[in-house]
Design a protein around this motif. Structure first.
Motif, short mmCIF file in Angstrom:
data_model
loop_
_atom_site.label_atom_id
_atom_site.label_comp_id
_atom_site.label_asym_id
_atom_site.label_seq_id
_atom_site.Cartn_x
_atom_site.Cartn_y
_atom_site.Cartn_z
N ALA A 20 0.84 -1.21 0.00
CA ALA A 20 0.00 0.00 0.00
C ALA A 20 0.86 1.25 0.00
O ALA A 20 0.55 2.24 -0.67
N ALA A 21 1.98 1.20 0.75
CA ALA A 21 2.88 2.36 0.77
C ALA A 21 3.51 2.58 -0.60
O ALA A 21 3.64 3.73 -1.06
N HIS A 22 3.86 1.50 -1.29
CA HIS A 22 4.42 1.62 -2.64
C HIS A 22 3.39 2.20 -3.60
O HIS A 22 3.71 3.04 -4.45
N ARG A 23 2.15 1.74 -3.47
CA ARG A 23 1.09 2.27 -4.36
C ARG A 23 0.86 3.75 -4.09
O ARG A 23 0.66 4.54 -5.01
N MET A 24 0.88 4.13 -2.81
CA MET A 24 0.70 5.54 -2.47
C MET A 24 1.83 6.39 -3.02
O MET A 24 1.62 7.46 -3.59
N ARG A 25 3.07 5.88 -2.88
CA ARG A 25 4.21 6.63 -3.40
C ARG A 25 4.14 6.75 -4.92
O ARG A 25 4.43 7.80 -5.48
N ARG A 26 3.71 5.66 -5.58
CA ARG A 26 3.60 5.70 -7.04
C ARG A 26 2.50 6.68 -7.46
O ARG A 26 2.65 7.42 -8.43
N ALA A 27 1.38 6.67 -6.73
CA ALA A 27 0.30 7.60 -7.05
C ALA A 27 0.74 9.05 -6.87
O ALA A 27 0.42 9.92 -7.69
N GLU A 31 0.87 11.79 -9.86
CA GLU A 31 -0.26 12.73 -9.77
C GLU A 31 -0.01 14.00 -10.56
O GLU A 31 -0.83 14.41 -11.40
N LEU A 32 1.11 14.65 -10.32
CA LEU A 32 1.39 15.93 -10.98
C LEU A 32 1.54 15.77 -12.49
O LEU A 32 0.96 16.56 -13.25
N GLU A 37 -0.65 16.65 -17.93
CA GLU A 37 -1.09 16.06 -19.20
C GLU A 37 -2.53 16.43 -19.50
O GLU A 37 -2.89 16.75 -20.64
N ALA A 38 -3.39 16.39 -18.47
CA ALA A 38 -4.79 16.78 -18.66
C ALA A 38 -4.90 18.25 -19.04
O ALA A 38 -5.71 18.63 -19.91
N ALA A 39 -4.09 19.10 -18.42
CA ALA A 39 -4.12 20.53 -18.75
C ALA A 39 -3.69 20.76 -20.19
O ALA A 39 -4.28 21.60 -20.91
N TYR A 119 7.65 14.60 -2.78
CA TYR A 119 6.34 14.07 -3.11
C TYR A 119 5.23 14.92 -2.50
O TYR A 119 4.20 15.16 -3.14
N ALA A 120 5.46 15.38 -1.26
CA ALA A 120 4.47 16.24 -0.64
C ALA A 120 4.33 17.55 -1.40
O ALA A 120 3.23 18.06 -1.62
N GLY A 121 5.47 18.10 -1.84
CA GLY A 121 5.42 19.33 -2.63
C GLY A 121 4.74 19.13 -3.97
O GLY A 121 3.96 19.99 -4.43
N ASP A 122 4.99 17.97 -4.60
CA ASP A 122 4.32 17.67 -5.87
C ASP A 122 2.82 17.53 -5.68
O ASP A 122 2.02 17.92 -6.55
N HIS A 123 2.42 16.95 -4.53
CA HIS A 123 0.99 16.80 -4.26
C HIS A 123 0.33 18.17 -4.11
O HIS A 123 -0.77 18.41 -4.65
N VAL A 124 0.98 19.09 -3.41
CA VAL A 124 0.43 20.45 -3.26
C VAL A 124 0.38 21.15 -4.62
O VAL A 124 -0.61 21.80 -4.96
N GLU A 125 1.44 20.99 -5.42
CA GLU A 125 1.47 21.61 -6.74
C GLU A 125 0.41 21.03 -7.66
O GLU A 125 -0.20 21.74 -8.46
N ALA A 126 0.16 19.72 -7.52
CA ALA A 126 -0.89 19.09 -8.33
C ALA A 126 -2.26 19.69 -8.01
O ALA A 126 -3.07 19.93 -8.90
N GLY A 127 -2.52 19.94 -6.72
CA GLY A 127 -3.78 20.57 -6.35
C GLY A 127 -3.90 21.98 -6.92
O GLY A 127 -4.96 22.38 -7.42
N ARG A 128 -2.81 22.74 -6.88
CA ARG A 128 -2.84 24.09 -7.44
C ARG A 128 -3.03 24.05 -8.96
O ARG A 128 -3.78 24.86 -9.53
N ALA A 129 -2.34 23.12 -9.61
CA ALA A 129 -2.49 23.01 -11.07
C ALA A 129 -3.90 22.60 -11.45
O ALA A 129 -4.45 23.09 -12.45
N LEU A 130 -4.51 21.71 -10.65
CA LEU A 130 -5.88 21.29 -10.95
C LEU A 130 -6.85 22.45 -10.81
O LEU A 130 -7.74 22.64 -11.65
N ARG A 131 -6.67 23.25 -9.76
CA ARG A 131 -7.54 24.42 -9.60
C ARG A 131 -7.33 25.43 -10.73
O ARG A 131 -8.30 26.01 -11.26
N ALA A 132 -6.08 25.62 -11.14
CA ALA A 132 -5.80 26.54 -12.25
C ALA A 132 -6.42 26.03 -13.54
O ALA A 132 -6.96 26.80 -14.34
N MET A 133 -6.37 24.70 -13.76
CA MET A 133 -6.96 24.14 -14.98
C MET A 133 -8.46 24.34 -14.99
O MET A 133 -9.05 24.72 -16.02
#
Length: 218
Positions: A20-27, A31-32, A37-39, A119-133
């Motif tokens: 589960a930890a490996h899956r979380m790390r991979r996700a 994520e970003l 890619e979606a944007a 990874y934590a920074g990428d997660h925060v950036e992914a949330g910001r990018a999603l809101r911007a998109m």
């Protein structure tokens, strides 16, 4: 003696926990890039949509906003200006979502804690990018809607009244839209039909925006 919650070690990790930890790390690692890619896909799709709108705008129709009657001319101008603002801000949001903020990334040696922080920074950036998109998509769609509405008002909005011609003669005053002049006689279009007035007998001829006794736009 202080009392409070006591921390005790949890149970030892089992293979399922490690998986589960490996899956979380991979996700978190994916994520970003997925948001980026979606944007990019939304940006390209909306660009194609606006190419189609541009072709739609080239269809033959009225193109001079100044020919519209008031207040439709100001309304169309406001729509086009607001469309430009929405399109520009929406494009900036989509670029922000697809490529991020133009900042330098510090070069550090990554330890276990450093990887987790990244990874934590990428997660925060992914949330910001999603809101911007999302904001970029909404603003870009609003831009397209305003553009179509502005073109529609330009095509089908009421036009300004043509200048009227007022002709004074000894027998009275006639006023209407000039249609043609033939052999010293001007033909005016009035509310009661065509009226023929001899220019030879005219004592005054002047152009007016509205005939006396006629309401503007009537």
């Amino acid at each position: 003696m202080t009392t409070g919650p006591r921390l005790t070690p949890g149970r030892p990790a089992i293979p399922a926990d490690r998986a589960a930890a490996h899956r979380m790390r991979r996700a978190l690692a994916e994520e970003l890039p997925k948001v980026r890619e979606a944007a990019l896909a939304w940006r390209n799709g909306l660009a194609g949509l606006f190419v189609g709108l541009l072709g739609f705008g080239l269809v033959k129709g009225r193109t001079d906003v100044t020919k519209l009657a008031s207040p439709y001319d100001a309304l169309v101008g406001g729509m086009l200006l607001l469309s430009l603002v929405c399109g520009a801000v929406g494009a900036l949001y989509l670029l922000r979502a697809a490529h991020g903020t133009p900042v330098a990334t510090p070069l550090v040696l990554e330890s276990g804690a450093g990887v987790a922080a990244r990874y934590a920074g990428d997660h925060v950036e992914a949330g910001r990018a999603l809101r911007a998109m999302r904001r970029g998509v909404v603003l870009t769609m609003a831009c397209g809607a305003l553009l179509v509405a502005g073109v529609a008002f330009t095509w089908y909005g009421p036009v300004k009244d043509k200048p009227q011609l007022l002709v004074k003669t000894p027998s009275g005053t006639e006023c209407g839209e000039p249609l043609r002049v033939e052999r010293g006689v001007v033909v005016l279009k009035t509310d009661t039909g065509e009226m023929r007035v001899s220019l030879v007998e005219a004592t005054a001829v002047m152009a007016v925006e509205v005939c006396p006794g006629t309401a503007p736009g009537g």
